[in-house]
Write a protein that holds these residues in place. Structure first.
Motif, PDB file in Angstrom:
ATOM      1  N   ASP A   1       0.822  -1.218   0.000  1.00 35.40           N
ATOM      2  CA  ASP A   1       0.000   0.000   0.000  1.00 35.40           C
ATOM      3  C   ASP A   1       0.852   1.261   0.000  1.00 35.40           C
ATOM      4  O   ASP A   1       0.478   2.266  -0.607  1.00 35.40           O
ATOM      5  CB  ASP A   1      -0.952   0.004   1.189  1.00 35.40           C
ATOM      6  N   GLN A   2       1.998   1.235   0.661  1.00 31.08           N
ATOM      7  CA  GLN A   2       2.873   2.406   0.697  1.00 31.08           C
ATOM      8  C   GLN A   2       3.402   2.721  -0.711  1.00 31.08           C
ATOM      9  O   GLN A   2       3.446   3.879  -1.115  1.00 31.08           O
ATOM     10  CB  GLN A   2       4.031   2.160   1.655  1.00 31.08           C
TER      11      GLN A   2
ATOM     12  N   VAL B   1       1.940   1.877  -3.557  1.00 28.76           N
ATOM     13  CA  VAL B   1       0.781   2.349  -4.314  1.00 28.76           C
ATOM     14  C   VAL B   1       0.553   3.831  -4.046  1.00 28.76           C
ATOM     15  O   VAL B   1       0.413   4.632  -4.973  1.00 28.76           O
ATOM     16  CB  VAL B   1      -0.482   1.530  -3.949  1.00 28.76           C
ATOM     17  N   ARG B   2       0.525   4.217  -2.780  1.00 35.14           N
ATOM     18  CA  ARG B   2       0.306   5.627  -2.423  1.00 35.14           C
ATOM     19  C   ARG B   2       1.411   6.523  -2.981  1.00 35.14           C
ATOM     20  O   ARG B   2       1.133   7.616  -3.474  1.00 35.14           O
ATOM     21  CB  ARG B   2       0.259   5.804  -0.897  1.00 35.14           C
ATOM     22  N   ARG B   3       2.657   6.057  -2.897  1.00 33.75           N
ATOM     23  CA  ARG B   3       3.779   6.853  -3.394  1.00 33.75           C
ATOM     24  C   ARG B   3       3.640   7.092  -4.902  1.00 33.75           C
ATOM     25  O   ARG B   3       3.828   8.213  -5.379  1.00 33.75           O
ATOM     26  CB  ARG B   3       5.110   6.173  -3.066  1.00 33.75           C
TER      27      ARG B   3
ATOM     28  N   LEU C   1       0.882   7.040  -6.674  1.00 39.88           N
ATOM     29  CA  LEU C   1      -0.287   7.879  -6.946  1.00 39.88           C
ATOM     30  C   LEU C   1      -0.094   9.328  -6.524  1.00 39.88           C
ATOM     31  O   LEU C   1      -0.688  10.231  -7.121  1.00 39.88           O
ATOM     32  CB  LEU C   1      -1.521   7.304  -6.258  1.00 39.88           C
ATOM     33  N   THR C   2       0.719   9.573  -5.501  1.00 42.52           N
ATOM     34  CA  THR C   2       0.799  10.935  -4.963  1.00 42.52           C
ATOM     35  C   THR C   2       2.153  11.615  -5.104  1.00 42.52           C
ATOM     36  O   THR C   2       2.228  12.837  -5.043  1.00 42.52           O
ATOM     37  CB  THR C   2       0.412  10.953  -3.466  1.00 42.52           C
ATOM     38  N   GLU C   3       3.221  10.855  -5.289  1.00 39.47           N
ATOM     39  CA  GLU C   3       4.548  11.472  -5.274  1.00 39.47           C
ATOM     40  C   GLU C   3       5.386  11.246  -6.529  1.00 39.47           C
ATOM     41  O   GLU C   3       6.382  11.944  -6.720  1.00 39.47           O
ATOM     42  CB  GLU C   3       5.347  10.941  -4.072  1.00 39.47           C
TER      43      GLU C   3
ATOM     44  N   GLU D   1      -7.679   2.052  -6.641  1.00 37.23           N
ATOM     45  CA  GLU D   1      -6.907   2.609  -5.527  1.00 37.23           C
ATOM     46  C   GLU D   1      -7.253   4.068  -5.277  1.00 37.23           C
ATOM     47  O   GLU D   1      -7.348   4.499  -4.112  1.00 37.23           O
ATOM     48  CB  GLU D   1      -5.406   2.469  -5.790  1.00 37.23           C
ATOM     49  N   LEU D   2      -7.451   4.851  -6.338  1.00 41.03           N
ATOM     50  CA  LEU D   2      -7.801   6.260  -6.158  1.00 41.03           C
ATOM     51  C   LEU D   2      -9.178   6.435  -5.529  1.00 41.03           C
ATOM     52  O   LEU D   2      -9.432   7.426  -4.853  1.00 41.03           O
ATOM     53  CB  LEU D   2      -7.756   6.989  -7.507  1.00 41.03           C
TER      54      LEU D   2
ATOM     55  N   ARG E   1      -8.564   5.545   2.249  1.00 38.29           N
ATOM     56  CA  ARG E   1      -7.373   5.127   3.003  1.00 38.29           C
ATOM     57  C   ARG E   1      -6.908   6.276   3.846  1.00 38.29           C
ATOM     58  O   ARG E   1      -6.905   7.365   3.540  1.00 38.29           O
ATOM     59  CB  ARG E   1      -6.252   4.691   2.075  1.00 38.29           C
TER      60      ARG E   1
END
Length: 135
Positions: A5-6, A8-10, A12-14, A130-131, A135
């Motif tokens: 998940d980390q 995935v978030r990275r 999508l956001t970074e 995921e978006l 979360r």
């Protein structure tokens, strides 16, 4: 599961907002079409990559990743698993920061190569899901 998940978030956001969507055509019946539209709604610039090099969602298409004349942050892969490894290798070659293999697109050797080259990667997941997940 390939990609926690980390990661995935990275991605999508970074990782950046320019997403090459490999396999994206102007066919609204294909999953790539809807996912690309959702990525746009979330502020991502989509770059269609398809042999036909069609314009999709107002964005000019290219026949290959190598044909894109500007930096790409994330390569989102909507091709069969047997073709996905080559796309991942091309993503490394063009200097992408991350590779995303869509649902049911699995190539463990490509996953290992891509991660070994220093890119973030997830496999068998969908950024649209995921978006839209809390979360």
């Amino acid at each position: 599961m390939y990609g926690d998940d980390q990661t995935v978030r990275r991605i999508l956001t970074e990782s950046g907002d320019t997403w090459a969507v490999v396999g994206l055509s102007s066919n609204p019946g294909r999953a790539a079409y809807g996912v690309a539209a959702l990525l746009q709604r979330h502020g991502k610039r989509i770059v269609p990559v398809h042999p036909k090099a069609e314009t999709v969602h107002g964005e000019r298409g290219y026949a290959s990743l190598a044909d894109i004349p500007f930096p790409v942050d994330v390569v989102d892969v909507f091709v069969n698993s047997d073709l996905a490894g080559q796309v991942a290798d091309e993503a490394v070659a063009i200097g992408a920061k991350a590779v995303w293999f869509q649902l049911d697109v699995i190539d463990e050797a490509a996953y290992d190569r891509t991660r070994g080259a220093g890119l973030d990667m997830v496999m068998d997941r969908c950024p649209a899901i995921e978006l839209n997940s809390p979360r």
